[in-house]
Write a protein that holds these residues in place. Sequence first.
Motif, PDB file in Angstrom:
ATOM      1  N   SER A  17     -21.833  39.447   9.070  1.00 26.31           N
ATOM      2  CA  SER A  17     -20.890  38.853  10.023  1.00 26.31           C
ATOM      3  C   SER A  17     -21.462  37.575  10.638  1.00 26.31           C
ATOM      4  O   SER A  17     -20.762  36.563  10.750  1.00 26.31           O
ATOM      5  N   LEU A  18     -22.730  37.611  11.028  1.00 24.02           N
ATOM      6  CA  LEU A  18     -23.360  36.422  11.617  1.00 24.02           C
ATOM      7  C   LEU A  18     -23.450  35.282  10.601  1.00 24.02           C
ATOM      8  O   LEU A  18     -23.201  34.126  10.947  1.00 24.02           O
ATOM      9  N   ALA A  20     -21.474  34.775   8.058  1.00 24.32           N
ATOM     10  CA  ALA A  20     -20.119  34.253   7.848  1.00 24.32           C
ATOM     11  C   ALA A  20     -19.717  33.320   8.987  1.00 24.32           C
ATOM     12  O   ALA A  20     -19.133  32.258   8.744  1.00 24.32           O
ATOM     13  N   GLN A  21     -20.056  33.677  10.214  1.00 20.05           N
ATOM     14  CA  GLN A  21     -19.745  32.811  11.352  1.00 20.05           C
ATOM     15  C   GLN A  21     -20.545  31.511  11.290  1.00 20.05           C
ATOM     16  O   GLN A  21     -20.007  30.422  11.494  1.00 20.05           O
ATOM     17  N   ALA A  22     -21.835  31.648  11.013  1.00 18.41           N
ATOM     18  CA  ALA A  22     -22.724  30.479  11.015  1.00 18.41           C
ATOM     19  C   ALA A  22     -22.386  29.499   9.888  1.00 18.41           C
ATOM     20  O   ALA A  22     -22.555  28.288  10.049  1.00 18.41           O
ATOM     21  N   ALA A  24     -19.352  29.146   8.408  1.00 22.38           N
ATOM     22  CA  ALA A  24     -17.897  28.966   8.286  1.00 22.38           C
ATOM     23  C   ALA A  24     -17.510  27.533   7.925  1.00 22.38           C
ATOM     24  O   ALA A  24     -16.547  27.321   7.197  1.00 22.38           O
ATOM     25  N   GLU A  25     -18.264  26.566   8.421  1.00 19.50           N
ATOM     26  CA  GLU A  25     -17.951  25.162   8.133  1.00 19.50           C
ATOM     27  C   GLU A  25     -19.017  24.493   7.267  1.00 19.50           C
ATOM     28  O   GLU A  25     -19.049  23.273   7.146  1.00 19.50           O
ATOM     29  N   ARG A  37     -11.722  33.819   4.387  1.00 22.16           N
ATOM     30  CA  ARG A  37     -11.455  35.256   4.563  1.00 22.16           C
ATOM     31  C   ARG A  37     -12.413  36.131   3.763  1.00 22.16           C
ATOM     32  O   ARG A  37     -12.626  37.286   4.115  1.00 22.16           O
ATOM     33  N   ASP A  39     -15.676  35.391   3.339  1.00 18.93           N
ATOM     34  CA  ASP A  39     -17.065  35.056   3.667  1.00 18.93           C
ATOM     35  C   ASP A  39     -17.918  36.266   4.043  1.00 18.93           C
ATOM     36  O   ASP A  39     -19.067  36.378   3.613  1.00 18.93           O
ATOM     37  N   VAL A  40     -17.383  37.171   4.861  1.00 16.48           N
ATOM     38  CA  VAL A  40     -18.186  38.332   5.273  1.00 16.48           C
ATOM     39  C   VAL A  40     -18.574  39.151   4.042  1.00 16.48           C
ATOM     40  O   VAL A  40     -19.739  39.529   3.882  1.00 16.48           O
ATOM     41  N   VAL A 127     -24.871  30.920  15.223  1.00 12.45           N
ATOM     42  CA  VAL A 127     -23.456  30.937  15.565  1.00 12.45           C
ATOM     43  C   VAL A 127     -23.109  29.744  16.443  1.00 12.45           C
ATOM     44  O   VAL A 127     -22.105  29.083  16.246  1.00 12.45           O
ATOM     45  N   GLU A 128     -23.976  29.461  17.415  1.00 15.79           N
ATOM     46  CA  GLU A 128     -23.784  28.310  18.300  1.00 15.79           C
ATOM     47  C   GLU A 128     -24.839  27.266  17.932  1.00 15.79           C
ATOM     48  O   GLU A 128     -26.030  27.543  17.938  1.00 15.79           O
TER      49      GLU A 128
END
Length: 188
Positions: A17-18, A20-22, A24-25, A37, A39-40, A127-128
């Motif tokens: 999950s992390l 996929a978030q990190a 994403a772009e 969709r 990515d996870v 993530v950030e």
Amino acid sequence: MVETTIVPTRDLDVVSSLLAQAFAEDPVTRWVTSDPRGDVLMFRTLVRWAHHSDVAHDLALRDGGFAGIAVWDPPGHRVSRTNQLRAIPGFVRALRAGIRRGKYLEDTFSKLQPKEPHWYLAQLGAVEKGVGVGTALLEAGVARVEGPAYLESSNEANIPLYERFGFEVVQEVRLPNGPSVWPMYRRG
């Protein structure tokens, strides 16, 4: 200032999950598949079958939440033929039409990895962005590894971060009709 703490984890749900978030772009992730969709599942498959080892992943915690992850493979780590076969259904479901591009990445970069034993930083994602999570993850990882290390930076903006930890760009690899990737090596 909020402190970033690094702890070990083997929680595949959290790791995938992390990532996929990190990513994403991330230019290379979006080159492989334009549909986030999957990515996870893509990262879950990658970490479960390709980067499963006795080394726990580095989980960054910040302000009470999950902030990032680093996945390191130890020297000598190899993906067994069995695990390669087990990964296929997950990659097909996650990548759909992007499966050929995913295979191209694997084929291309497996040939570029150093021949001598080395640590492989397979993924590092925050993530950030811009708050020191990547730095904290690299500090923890580099402090633990002994000997050479290798990574592929999928984002040119991250190269200065890796260079601060002794990684040097080996070359630039331009993906067909896509972005560049920068293999980087750190002498031990």
